[in-house]
Motif scaffolding. Sequence first.
Motif, PDB file in Angstrom:
ATOM      1  N   MET A  48       0.803  -1.214   0.000  1.00 17.67           N
ATOM      2  CA  MET A  48       0.000   0.000   0.000  1.00 17.67           C
ATOM      3  C   MET A  48       0.843   1.275   0.000  1.00 17.67           C
ATOM      4  N   ILE A  89      -6.311   1.102  -7.598  1.00 18.70           N
ATOM      5  CA  ILE A  89      -5.471   1.778  -6.607  1.00 18.70           C
ATOM      6  C   ILE A  89      -5.613   3.291  -6.632  1.00 18.70           C
ATOM      7  N   ARG A 143      -8.388  -0.401  -2.956  1.00 18.89           N
ATOM      8  CA  ARG A 143      -7.441   0.124  -1.986  1.00 18.89           C
ATOM      9  C   ARG A 143      -8.139   0.877  -0.864  1.00 18.89           C
TER      10      ARG A 143
END
Length: 861
Positions: free
Chosen positions: A423, A507, A558
């Motif tokens: 991440m 993302i 995400r």
Amino acid sequence: MKNFAFKVLVLFLSCWVALCKECTNSFPQLASHTFRYELLSSKNETWKKEVYSHYHLTPTDDSAWSNLLPRKMLSETDEFSWTMMYRKMKNPDGFKLAGDFLKEVSLHDVKLDPSSLHWRAQQTNLEYLLMLDVDSLVWSFRKTAGLPTPGKAYEGWEDPTCELRGHFVGHYLSASAHMWASTHNVTLKEKMTAVVSALSECQNKMGSGYLSAFPSEQFDRFEALKPVWAPYYTIHKILAGLLDQYTFADNTQALKMTKWMVEYFYNRVQNVITKYSVERQWNSLNEETGGMNDVLYRLYTITQDPKQLLLAHLFDKPCFLGLLAMQADDISGFHANTHIPVVIGSQMRYEVIGDPLYKVIGTFFMDIVNASHSYATGGTSAGEFWSDPKRLASTLGTENEESCTTYNMLKVSRHLFRWTKEMVYADYYERALTNGVLSIQRGTEPGVMIYMLPLGRGDSKAKSYHGWGTRFSSFWCCYGTGIESFSKLGDSIYFEEEGNVPGLYIIQYISSSLDWKSGNIVLNQKVDPVVSWDPYLRMTHTFSSKQEASQSSSLNLRIPLWTNSNGAKATLNGQSLSLPAPGNFISVTKRWSSTDKLTIQLPINLRTEAIKDDQPAYASIQAILYGPYLLAGHTSGDWDIKTGSAKSLSDWITPIPASYNGQLVTFAQESGNSAFVLSNSNQSITMEKFPESGTDAALHATFRLIMKEESSSEVSSLKDVIGKSVMLEPFDFPGMLVVQQGTDGEIVVSDSPKEGDSSVFRLVAGLDGKDETISLEAVNQKGCFVYSGMNFNSGASLKLSCSTESSEDGFNEAASFVMEKGISEYHSISFLAKGARRNFLLAPLLSFRDETYTVYFNIQD
């Protein structure tokens, strides 16, 4: 070739013994593009002679390192090609290239939504690419090839006298290829194809494979270690542009040209090594070579030609990569954008060859830059160079964060995310894209971008050394990377994962659609506009398909590190889903259909972030962020904030309500043939020339109209306000008020009016009798009005003057103003921060144009 390759291999491997910082041996300032351009443009021959006397003074230690190596390392050179020999040596048991990297999705399959900020930035860039003229772009290439040169050459760094000419053309080829994939604009396709055809004519005319806007004599100087401005840097851009034309636009002519160029330079490098040594090649890399290794590794993945692989290795700068391989945070003093592309090339080496050392290099490099050398924007460098680790406070100024470095750091983080799915890399990408890329355009003006992104107190994008560039006479390195960045804004929203159940990683939350062929669906991602008064990021994902999905697929969305779990929600077709903690992905697997609807709501938090400087004296220097958005204060230098007993940020930072934009006004008046506006000039109210929007002058001419008696003061027409008592709050000084100081006293701005009514004015119909004007009457001095004077000039102070029968001619006109909609307006992400001496209006850095701002504040208890 085998003997040549063997010699290269032995010496190349020696470089990992390196422990020496001495790497860039040319005079340090010469590494700066800005300095180099000024030097070469100068007519001061004495200065040039002094600078070049330092060129390549210090010999590298490569020859000493190579002497430490045994000379017989291989025994089967006759049985293997150089490529396979190298792989066997590194992996005696054989190896399998890592196959679990996330795959890029094709830009052709991603479409940005016209409602998004990213689409507007892309569209602005498209307009610029369409403005550029083919003949002007290729003028110097034709000149070098001895062909007719219709049209006129561009200026700036594409001027026919600039040693770096041609670099922007390479960037143009890459940008137009990406933009074609993103938009399928037919006119752009025709233009970029014409550029490739023109360059092909140049290459054919010269007949050797060589292609550049400058003669090959520059490479003679490069190989002789004589002063020259980065010829391989330009060649990298041309090669990358041609390769992108093949990759994204299927231009086979461009691939043929690329391979012919590489053959030419392979022979040149081979000649240098044969005539001198490999050390000579390493020495020459002390002049910037761009991402030559990167583009050559990319080309090798297409052709599998071992010559191209070998040549790529020869541009892996060993004295810099060696430091990173040994995990030494010793990059201070290096020219940042010379070396980031080398790291990107080393990342491609890992993907192509599978050597884990290069994974370590890329990972460590990203770690040290992010931990010790990056600003709150995600950008790095000061004056084009890296400073000492965790010593950034003293670097803040106008010359921070060269735009090229942000463009390249995004590539570094993108590789790492594809390898690891961690991440931290996705969050970095979002931060740098949002603040470091979207901030460099001047609104929606095509072809107006910046070189550096100032981060000092009271700085402005317009007032750095370079300021804003121009469409046809700048063409800096950062113009090249700029047009590329804004052509591929959709390339890192989605990534694919292969497997029995196809996976998609989302993302970046950017309104867009994806034709996901592996999942047999079209995904539509709609992201609600982010605002300050409703602190949530909300996304809705819907699906469509030409036919029913034949198998299940997985969506992985995400959950950024900047959010929190309190208030976070996710639903699938109205049913709640369990959300993981921030820093993870929520995964949903099913056979998707057109009836499915997936929604996510994530809280957006305000937070402060200390500058990367571990000296105690700078512990209070902090930036303020709202989710991924870096907030800057409208201030010319004030930066002190005292939080006192505040327990949370919400005690001293509050959102600007949506209704406030309806309360913004500007008061205008004519004098002679010019239009003037009532303006806040250093806490005094003066008349100034009508300003351009996006400037400090526009801010100073905008006031918030606060109704004295009513809770709502939105102004929809003059009828709403005539006869009402109001106060005027300067746009960029929230909490302060316009105050009158009695008859004939000047009108000023104050945060503490001495008399309760001195800041209250009654709006009455204009004394000049015109329908569209108003006058401002002091409520505590009936018959006295804000008055500009007769035949005034810019800077004239306003005062309170009373109307009498003996008033001079023109009094009524001088006390009448046209009240218009405010020239400036609040960004939808705007906050008020309570300061030590004044309050600050905060807005995202990306929203600023020419206004002065402060990014880091001195925040103390």
